[in-house]
Write a protein that holds these residues in place. Structure first.
Motif, PDB file in Angstrom:
ATOM      1  N   GLY A 196       0.814  -1.197   0.000  1.00  0.00           N
ATOM      2  CA  GLY A 196       0.000   0.000   0.000  1.00  0.00           C
ATOM      3  C   GLY A 196       0.854   1.256   0.000  1.00  0.00           C
ATOM      4  N   PHE A 197       0.216   2.380  -0.251  1.00  0.00           N
ATOM      5  CA  PHE A 197       0.955   3.625  -0.458  1.00  0.00           C
ATOM      6  C   PHE A 197       1.713   4.073   0.789  1.00  0.00           C
ATOM      7  CE2 PHE A 197       1.209   8.284  -0.413  1.00  0.00           C
ATOM      8  CZ  PHE A 197       1.924   8.500  -1.565  1.00  0.00           C
ATOM      9  N   ASP A 198       1.074   4.056   1.917  1.00  0.00           N
ATOM     10  CA  ASP A 198       1.706   4.585   3.122  1.00  0.00           C
ATOM     11  C   ASP A 198       2.917   3.763   3.536  1.00  0.00           C
ATOM     12  OD1 ASP A 198       0.028   6.843   3.694  1.00  0.00           O
ATOM     13  OD2 ASP A 198      -1.559   5.402   4.142  1.00  0.00           O
ATOM     14  N   ALA A 199       2.795   2.456   3.416  1.00  0.00           N
ATOM     15  CA  ALA A 199       3.887   1.587   3.866  1.00  0.00           C
ATOM     16  C   ALA A 199       4.991   1.481   2.822  1.00  0.00           C
ATOM     17  CB  ALA A 199       3.351   0.202   4.209  1.00  0.00           C
ATOM     18  N   MET A 200       4.707   1.929   1.617  1.00  0.00           N
ATOM     19  CA  MET A 200       5.748   1.911   0.590  1.00  0.00           C
ATOM     20  C   MET A 200       6.711   3.079   0.816  1.00  0.00           C
ATOM     21  SD  MET A 200       5.440   2.432  -3.563  1.00  0.00           S
ATOM     22  CE  MET A 200       5.253   4.217  -3.547  1.00  0.00           C
ATOM     23  N   THR A 201       8.009   2.786   0.841  1.00  0.00           N
ATOM     24  CA  THR A 201       8.987   3.868   0.988  1.00  0.00           C
ATOM     25  C   THR A 201       9.730   4.064  -0.318  1.00  0.00           C
ATOM     26  OG1 THR A 201      10.819   2.462   1.685  1.00  0.00           O
ATOM     27  CG2 THR A 201       9.312   3.203   3.400  1.00  0.00           C
ATOM     28  N   VAL A 202      10.147   5.277  -0.549  1.00  0.00           N
ATOM     29  CA  VAL A 202      10.899   5.586  -1.756  1.00  0.00           C
ATOM     30  C   VAL A 202      12.232   4.840  -1.741  1.00  0.00           C
ATOM     31  CG1 VAL A 202      11.907   7.434  -3.129  1.00  0.00           C
ATOM     32  CG2 VAL A 202       9.764   7.813  -1.921  1.00  0.00           C
ATOM     33  N   ASP A 203      12.785   4.645  -0.548  1.00  0.00           N
ATOM     34  CA  ASP A 203      14.006   3.854  -0.436  1.00  0.00           C
ATOM     35  C   ASP A 203      13.783   2.443  -0.964  1.00  0.00           C
ATOM     36  OD1 ASP A 203      16.192   5.368   1.348  1.00  0.00           O
ATOM     37  OD2 ASP A 203      14.206   5.909   2.044  1.00  0.00           O
ATOM     38  N   ALA A 204      12.650   1.860  -0.619  1.00  0.00           N
ATOM     39  CA  ALA A 204      12.367   0.506  -1.080  1.00  0.00           C
ATOM     40  C   ALA A 204      12.241   0.463  -2.598  1.00  0.00           C
ATOM     41  CB  ALA A 204      11.091  -0.014  -0.421  1.00  0.00           C
ATOM     42  N   VAL A 205      11.625   1.484  -3.163  1.00  0.00           N
ATOM     43  CA  VAL A 205      11.503   1.541  -4.620  1.00  0.00           C
ATOM     44  C   VAL A 205      12.883   1.582  -5.254  1.00  0.00           C
ATOM     45  CG1 VAL A 205      10.635   2.865  -6.579  1.00  0.00           C
ATOM     46  CG2 VAL A 205       9.266   2.702  -4.496  1.00  0.00           C
ATOM     47  N   ALA A 206      13.720   2.483  -4.736  1.00  0.00           N
ATOM     48  CA  ALA A 206      15.068   2.609  -5.289  1.00  0.00           C
ATOM     49  C   ALA A 206      15.829   1.290  -5.165  1.00  0.00           C
ATOM     50  CB  ALA A 206      15.816   3.732  -4.569  1.00  0.00           C
ATOM     51  N   ALA A 207      15.711   0.650  -4.012  1.00  0.00           N
ATOM     52  CA  ALA A 207      16.413  -0.612  -3.804  1.00  0.00           C
ATOM     53  C   ALA A 207      15.939  -1.663  -4.795  1.00  0.00           C
ATOM     54  CB  ALA A 207      16.202  -1.085  -2.364  1.00  0.00           C
ATOM     55  N   GLU A 208      14.626  -1.715  -5.019  1.00  0.00           N
ATOM     56  CA  GLU A 208      14.093  -2.735  -5.919  1.00  0.00           C
ATOM     57  C   GLU A 208      14.518  -2.487  -7.355  1.00  0.00           C
ATOM     58  OE1 GLU A 208      10.791  -4.548  -4.676  1.00  0.00           O
ATOM     59  OE2 GLU A 208       9.981  -5.175  -6.612  1.00  0.00           O
ATOM     60  N   VAL A 209      14.577  -1.226  -7.738  1.00  0.00           N
ATOM     61  CA  VAL A 209      15.019  -0.917  -9.101  1.00  0.00           C
ATOM     62  C   VAL A 209      16.536  -1.097  -9.223  1.00  0.00           C
ATOM     63  CG1 VAL A 209      15.073   0.850 -10.906  1.00  0.00           C
ATOM     64  CG2 VAL A 209      13.118   0.695  -9.379  1.00  0.00           C
ATOM     65  N   GLY A 210      17.230  -0.861  -8.119  1.00  0.00           N
ATOM     66  CA  GLY A 210      18.673  -0.994  -8.138  1.00  0.00           C
ATOM     67  C   GLY A 210      19.390   0.297  -8.476  1.00  0.00           C
ATOM     68  N   ILE A 211      18.751   1.431  -8.178  1.00  0.00           N
ATOM     69  CA  ILE A 211      19.399   2.724  -8.394  1.00  0.00           C
ATOM     70  C   ILE A 211      19.323   3.534  -7.106  1.00  0.00           C
ATOM     71  CG2 ILE A 211      18.813   2.740 -10.836  1.00  0.00           C
ATOM     72  CD1 ILE A 211      16.588   4.679 -10.208  1.00  0.00           C
TER      73      ILE A 211
END
Lengths: 201, 201
Positions: free
Chosen positions: A30-45
């Motif tokens: 969900g949106f609230d629990a999603m962190t931008v850090d996690a997005v970056a980590a998953e993309v690898g950038i």
DNA sequence: GTCTATATAGCGATAGAC
DNA sequence: GTCTATCGCTATATAGAC
């Protein structure tokens, strides 16, 4: 339409990868629990690189929503449109949204977040796609009521919102987590409860 | 049962006020957007004082959930139980949950938050009430299927989860925000879509 | 455009006086 | 048990080198 440069294609591929990651995380946490850090980590950038592509966390979520709306529209324009009866088209779309949800690809935005909703209604691309899809569904709903297959007592608006809500129905996730039913069973039951109701026919 | 001291009564009254505030905020903004500062401000006490009564934000939410479960149980034991047909009892409860939601008193817990769900399943009082209510509803569901009024194709579990989910159905909030319908209309439409389905009968 | 490092802010939770 | 003040952490967002 000029052909996009190679550089633009690489850029687009990267942004697609970002939206992929956002979509997964939104569906999962969900949106609230999603962190931008996690997005970056998953993309690898690096996180800072993300902000070169999207200006805010809300913009990330909006991009994911735009893409799922586009997928839904594509389904409506092709497979669903091929069905003769409008009620069957609505059912086909509902089934499709449940399959997407079961696949862990349905971004779920808690309906109440205020900064997110503000950003979404201000997003032209998102709103245009939402309106386009709603108009398409609205026509089917009215046609289905006209031919007597959809309940005439319910305003089209109520039917429309209900279909959107069922696309994120938490019941599906609970049943799947229980792990004692197959995906096909879950989908048939939820479709039945949505269109036929809980009461016996 | 010894009579509670005056001091205990004052304590209980304060805790009730806290749970009131938590309930309103949960219904309005949801768990993630609710801040402990906001709870303290609404009650009119210092945040540190809150933590003398409840050990965490999750415990606050659990207390609100326990109370709404207790209210639901009370409704089941009295008004709903007075109805002869099991299907009518289920409908009465669904109507009651929608009224609570329209009144802004239905705490909504985004189904995915992990720290919250962990705290809830670890909360004996909460789990006991949830199980008790589920068992009560489960009996009605089976009775309604036995007398032919509830669809026999759906597992009782699916019906139960659906009823819980409809108690927090976001469709209700959207329709209310639209402001063009009365509360009574909204409730009848959602009840109809839940029990009779979207398709015509 | 990508990185490392950091600014900034909000929030859950606590210390310590009264 | 209530308060004021603050800690400690996390998360969004940005600065600045390369």
């Amino acid at each position: 339409m000029s052909k996009p440069s190679f550089r633009d294609q690489v850029l687009k591929a990267r942004e697609d990868a970002i939206v992929d990651a956002v979509n997964r995380l939104l569906a999962d946490k969900g949106f609230d629990a999603m962190t931008v850090d996690a997005v970056a980590a998953e993309v690898g950038i690096a996180k800072a690189s993300l902000y070169k592509h999207f200006e805010s966390k809300e913009a990330l979520a909006a991009a994911a929503m735009v893409r799922v709306l586009a997928r839904a529209q594509a389904f409506c324009d092709t497979e669903a449109a091929a069905l003769p009866k409008p009620l069957d088209r609505l059912k086909a779309l509902a089934r499709w949204t449940m399959q997407v949800q079961l696949a862990g690809e349905m971004p779920s935005l808690p309906a109440q977040n205020s900064t997110l909703r503000t950003a979404l209604v201000a997003d032209r691309v998102y709103m245009d796609r939402l309106v386009a899809l709603s108009e398409c569904l609205g026509e089917w709903i009215e046609a289905a009521q006209a031919d007597g297959s959809l309940s005439p007592r319910l305003p089209a608006e109520v039917v429309l919102y209900t279909l959107f809500a069922r696309a994120c129905d938490p019941v599906l996730g609970v049943l799947k987590a229980g792990a004692s039913y197959t995906d096909a069973e879950i989908i048939e039951w939820l479709l039945s409860s949505c269109f036929d109701g809980l009461a016996a026919r």
